[in-house]
Design a protein around this motif. Structure first.
Motif, PDB file in Angstrom:
ATOM      1  N   THR A   1      -5.719   5.528   0.052  1.00 20.49           N
ATOM      2  CA  THR A   1      -4.435   5.961  -0.506  1.00 20.49           C
ATOM      3  C   THR A   1      -3.888   4.984  -1.533  1.00 20.49           C
ATOM      4  O   THR A   1      -3.285   5.396  -2.527  1.00 20.49           O
ATOM      5  CB  THR A   1      -3.422   6.157   0.629  1.00 20.49           C
ATOM      6  OG1 THR A   1      -3.325   4.924   1.380  1.00 20.49           O
ATOM      7  CG2 THR A   1      -3.864   7.269   1.558  1.00 20.49           C
ATOM      8  N   GLU A   2      -4.090   3.681  -1.318  1.00 23.55           N
ATOM      9  CA  GLU A   2      -3.460   2.687  -2.183  1.00 23.55           C
ATOM     10  C   GLU A   2      -4.408   2.114  -3.244  1.00 23.55           C
ATOM     11  O   GLU A   2      -3.931   1.605  -4.268  1.00 23.55           O
ATOM     12  CB  GLU A   2      -2.905   1.532  -1.328  1.00 23.55           C
ATOM     13  CG  GLU A   2      -1.808   1.979  -0.365  1.00 23.55           C
ATOM     14  CD  GLU A   2      -1.212   0.801   0.398  1.00 23.55           C
ATOM     15  OE1 GLU A   2      -1.528  -0.352   0.032  1.00 23.55           O
ATOM     16  OE2 GLU A   2      -0.442   1.047   1.352  1.00 23.55           O
TER      17      GLU A   2
ATOM     18  N   VAL B   1      -5.857   2.986   4.201  1.00 24.28           N
ATOM     19  CA  VAL B   1      -5.102   2.216   3.212  1.00 24.28           C
ATOM     20  C   VAL B   1      -5.900   2.074   1.915  1.00 24.28           C
ATOM     21  O   VAL B   1      -5.371   2.214   0.811  1.00 24.28           O
ATOM     22  CB  VAL B   1      -4.738   0.825   3.784  1.00 24.28           C
ATOM     23  CG1 VAL B   1      -4.114  -0.061   2.707  1.00 24.28           C
ATOM     24  CG2 VAL B   1      -3.791   0.964   4.966  1.00 24.28           C
TER      25      VAL B   1
ATOM     26  N   GLU C   1      -7.898   2.803  10.130  1.00 23.06           N
ATOM     27  CA  GLU C   1      -6.587   2.516   9.572  1.00 23.06           C
ATOM     28  C   GLU C   1      -6.714   1.783   8.245  1.00 23.06           C
ATOM     29  O   GLU C   1      -6.047   2.117   7.245  1.00 23.06           O
ATOM     30  CB  GLU C   1      -5.754   1.676  10.557  1.00 23.06           C
ATOM     31  CG  GLU C   1      -5.390   2.401  11.853  1.00 23.06           C
ATOM     32  CD  GLU C   1      -6.544   2.431  12.843  1.00 23.06           C
ATOM     33  OE1 GLU C   1      -7.580   1.774  12.569  1.00 23.06           O
ATOM     34  OE2 GLU C   1      -6.427   3.128  13.876  1.00 23.06           O
ATOM     35  N   LYS C   2      -7.607   0.764   8.229  1.00 25.67           N
ATOM     36  CA  LYS C   2      -7.764  -0.009   6.991  1.00 25.67           C
ATOM     37  C   LYS C   2      -8.398   0.859   5.893  1.00 25.67           C
ATOM     38  O   LYS C   2      -8.023   0.753   4.713  1.00 25.67           O
ATOM     39  CB  LYS C   2      -8.629  -1.235   7.258  1.00 25.67           C
ATOM     40  CG  LYS C   2      -8.699  -2.198   6.063  1.00 25.67           C
ATOM     41  CD  LYS C   2      -9.360  -3.505   6.455  1.00 25.67           C
ATOM     42  CE  LYS C   2      -9.343  -4.487   5.279  1.00 25.67           C
ATOM     43  NZ  LYS C   2      -9.900  -5.810   5.651  1.00 25.67           N
TER      44      LYS C   2
END
Length: 871
Positions: free
Chosen positions: A535-536, A532, A528-529
């Protein structure tokens, strides 16, 4: 005392340390205080690096640190040079000493310990390591090689193994520069040993007396031997002088013998000269007679040649008349034969004309044949147009197919060139490290000697995904890992080390990956991290995903450099680092713990790339950040670009499909073209047959016309009158016979004259031959006498030269005798040496040589000992 005031450096204290590209420091400068200095910090922050720099900067060797044997290992990764500069507090009114040491990675041999890679400077002037160590030790009393005064982190084990005696000795050495305490201690140890082993009683003195008496007897015997030796040397001197005079006498006798030889040669030369005159006079007389006979022979020969030419002239006239007569007779016979032949030829010509006319009547009408030929040629022209069209279409499609085939080769060559990046990288690595090539070749040729496969060097087994990946990997992974070889068991480690290190005498780094298995890994960040981050923040992936390698190589790099824990980003990542506190996000633990976690990430900004490394202190949990610029790759620069490779493979595939379609078109057009060619050839064959038929009719017509003309000519020739021509030939034959008889009579007269001159010439030639024989005999005797004269003349000159040479040697020998062994003084009075030489029992050089060798042997058997005569 001023030296004890707080805040003042004592002489010999280090007041400044400057480092450039030394281990973890890119550039730094320290100013230590005047008393106790503490360096605090987490592991890996460079505390021991400062101590290492002090040791090396003051002339110490890397072995004193226990960390590495080669000082080039202390240069920062990716750099070529390092600098250490140390300033020491001087004594009052003394010059301040600034010691500088530069280390160059490209200097010194790869196999050695880097001694040639260091350059030393003292106050800016180049000097040597020996001079640096002398000043440090003698002036400032600093001993970097004494563990009691300088204890590196990696030498603690050695210090703890000292026994009490060793510890006491090292302490004594460190207490003063002159080491007088250590020297006094050693002297006391020696005196104690001497005291325990010594004695001073009467028995000892008596033994010493007897020993002295024995020594005195030996000295007496040696004195006698030395006197005997002196006599032998005097004898040698006399014999050498005697030999000089004997050689002079021998040379003088040799000169007398040579003088007698010269006189004999001169006498023989005079007698030989007298015998030459009679031979020369007789030779000239014979030569004069030969010249007279030659002139007589030439005159007779001219008359003979004249008669011979006249004979040839008359016989030539006869041959001409005979030839003409034969031709006239043959002409008379030919006139009659021609008449009979013309009648026969006329009959044959009429017969042939009749046959050709009959064949011509059997042939078809020529106009009809011309019409058939016109229709056949029209059919050929009609079929030629479609044939040319099909041919052009076939050529166009076939050219396109060949171009497509060539395009496949071009794209395949480009693909092969991209795949050859591994070979280029191997050459690039081996060019930088020649010894690594030797080890790699050895491992490749000896794989059968190991239990499991041996991999490496690591740099040659890696395929990076682009130049940025190569630069990141090369910056993060230690240099020694790239030069390492990977084995899969301990036995292969021992075998490889022994073969290379002990057998080839070459350095080698070896890593072990048990059974070559790639272990399962747990990523630093959760899925999950990481999503992130992608994508970010523009994170592309982990560093171990930016390259491919065999499982043992990948596991070895993970073990040594933790590449599976390092992130790789792009320009967006750099923006997040600068503006969005990405490092704080990466350091935050996901399990809820307040303790931050270490992180490492690569980012880029335009053409430049950076590495951010965050470490956490074990004591305060504080984080520290290090940022490094990324340089262009040096070893892994030649890598395979996946995008270029995929594009090249797609181009090869597309070109292959195009070529396949064009080939099918070529085969279809080929069938149509073959049909058109066959029809066109059949039409041309029919046209050719008609042309042949028409040419046959025309040929028959021409033959009929020709034989008609020939019959007319033969009829005229057969009816012609030849009586006048016969009469004319008979008159001409009579004249030819009369002229031939006249030529034969003239030839007979010339032949008689030739016989007379031939007899005269033979007589003169015989007389000349006899004179030639006599002259050659006399000439040979003259040449023999002249050769004997030349030989005697040469012998006389050689005898004179040998005599002069012998006289020169004799004079040199006399001069040497007079200088070395004079027998008389300046007043021509005999000297004692003359009597001494005459008393010697030698009369020849050989006897003197034998006596001299005997005296030399005697003198050489006695060793020269001048101290004996003094005693």
């Amino acid at each position: 005392m001023a030296d004890d005031i707080v805040g003042t450096h004592k002489p010999g204290s280090v007041t400044r340390i400057r480092l450039i590209n030394f281990l973890t420091y890119s550039e730094v400068e320290f100013y230590p205080g005047p008393r106790l200095n503490l360096v605090c910090g987490p592991n890996g922050t460079g505390k021991s690096t400062i101590l290492n720099a002090m040791c090396l900067g003051l002339g110490g060797e890397p072995r004193m640190l226990g960390r590495a044997d080669d000082c080039r290992e202390f240069i920062s990764h990716g750099k070529d040079k390092a600098l250490i500069e140390i300033e020491v507090q001087p004594f009052p009114q003394a010059t301040t000493h600034i010691f500088r040491r530069t280390i160059d990675r490209n200097k010194g041999s790869e196999k050695g310990r880097g001694r040639g890679s260091s350059t030393y400077y003292l106050n800016g002037d180049q000097t040597t390591a020996k001079d640096i160590r002398k000043i440090v030790s003698d002036v400032y009393h600093i001993s970097v090689d004494n563990l009691c005064t300088f204890l590196p982190q990696d030498r603690v084990g050695s210090f703890s193994s000292f026994n009490p005696k060793q510890l006491l000795e090292e302490t004594e050495k460190s207490l003063s520069a002159s080491q007088h305490l250590y020297a006094t201690h050693q002297k006391l140890i020696e005196l104690e040993a001497e005291l325990n082993a010594g004695g001073n009683n009467a028995e000892t003195l008596e033994k010493k007396l007897k020993a002295l008496e024995a020594d005195f007897a030996n000295v007496e015997r040696e004195k006698d031997r030395m006197e005997e030796r002196e006599k032998a040397l005097e004898q040698i001197d006399l014999l050498e002088k005697k030999m000089l005079w004997l050689k002079y006498d021998q040379q003088r006798e040799h000169c007398l013998a040579l003088k007698q030889n010269k006189d004999t040669a001169k006498k023989e030369l005079a007698e030989a000269k007298k015998t030459l005159a009679p031979f020369r006079a007789e030779s000239e007389e014979r030569k004069s007679k030969i010249d007279q006979l030659s002139a007589r022979f030439q005159m007779i020969d001219k008359e003979s040649q004249k008669s011979k030419r006249e004979c040839a002239k008359q016989i030539n006239k006869f041959d001409i008349h005979q030839t003409a007569l034969d031709e006239d007779i043959l002409g008379l016979q030919t006139i009659e034969e021609d008449a009979r032949k013309a009648e026969r030829m006329l009959a044959d010509a009429k017969n042939t004309l009749e046959q050709h006319e009959k064949k011509l009547l059997d042939q078809p009408d020529l106009d009809q044949v011309r019409e058939e030929l016109r229709e056949a040629e029209q059919e050929v022209r009609t079929l030629y147009g479609p044939l040319r069209g099909k041919q052009r279409e076939f050529d166009r499609v076939q050219l396109a197919w060949r171009q497509a085939t060539e395009e496949i080769k071009v794209h395949q060559t480009s693909l092969d060139r991209i795949n050859d990046a591994k070979i280029a990288r191997r050459n690039q690595v081996f060019t930088q490290f020649p010894n690594l090539r030797k080890v790699a070749d050895f491992v490749q040729n000896n794989q059968a000697n190991f239990r499991r496969p041996v991999w490496g060097p690591v740099a040659c087994e890696i395929e990076t995904r682009g130049m940025n990946a190569a630069a990141y990997l090369e910056q993060h992974v230690p240099n020694h890992v790239f030069k390492s070889f990977v084995v899969e068991c301990k036995e292969d480690w021992n075998a490889l080390y022994k073969m290379v290190r002990e057998g080839l005498k070459l350095p080698i780094n070896i890593l072990t990956v048990p059974e070559g298995k790639l272990e399962q890994i747990k990523r630093v960040y959760s899925d999950e991290k990481f999503e992130v981050l992608k994508t970010e923040h523009g994170v592309i992936g982990y560093l171990d995903e930016s390259f491919t390698a065999p499982d043992p190589i990948m596991q070895a790099i993970r073990n040594e450099a933790s590449v599976h824990r390092v992130l790789v980003g792009n320009d967006k990542t750099q923006e997040s680092l600068d503006k969005r506190n990405l490092l704080d996000y990466l350091s935050k633990a996901e399990d809820g713990s307040t303790t931050p976690q270490q992180c490492c990430i690569f980012s880029s900004h335009g053409q430049k790339s950076y590495k951010y490394s965050s470490t956490v202190s074990r004591y305060s949990n504080a984080t520290s950040l290090r940022v490094d610029d990324i340089n262009a790759p040096r070893m892994l620069g030649a890598c395979v670009d996946d995008a270029r490779k995929r594009k090249a493979e797609e181009e090869v595939h597309k070109a292959a499909e195009d070529a396949s379609q064009l080939k099918s078109q070529v085969e279809g057009i080929q069938e149509d073209l073959d049909t058109a060619v066959r029809l066109h050839q059949e039409a041309k064959a029919r046209s050719g047959a008609i042309k042949t038929k028409m040419e046959g009719i025309n040929k028959l017509k021409r033959n009929v016309d020709r034989y008609k003309r020939k019959v007319d000519e033969l009829e005229k020739k057969a009816s012609a009158d030849n009586t006048v021509e016969k009469k004319k030939l008979i008159e001409q034959i009579k004249k030819r016979v009369k002229s031939a008889i006249s030529a034969l009579e003239a030839h007979s007269q010339s032949h008689h004259e030739l016989l007379d001159t031939t007899v005269k010439s033979a007589g003169v030639r015989m007389n000349k031959t006899l004179e030639d024989v006599e002259h050659r005999t006399i000439a040979e005797q003259l040449r023999e006498a002249e050769r004997e004269f030349v030989r005697l003349e040469t012998a006389e000159k050689k005898a004179k030269y040998d005599l002069n040479q012998a006289k020169a040697i004799m004079n040199d020998t006399l001069a040497e005798c007079t200088a070395v062994a004079p027998l008389k003084d300046d007043n021509d009075n005999p000297l004692p040496l003359k009597t001494a030489l005459e008393e010697l029992p030698v009369d020849t050089v050989d006897e003197a040589m034998a006596a001299l060798e005997e005296a030399q042997v005697k003198a050489n058997t006695i060793d020269n000992n001048p101290d004996v005569m003094m005693q």
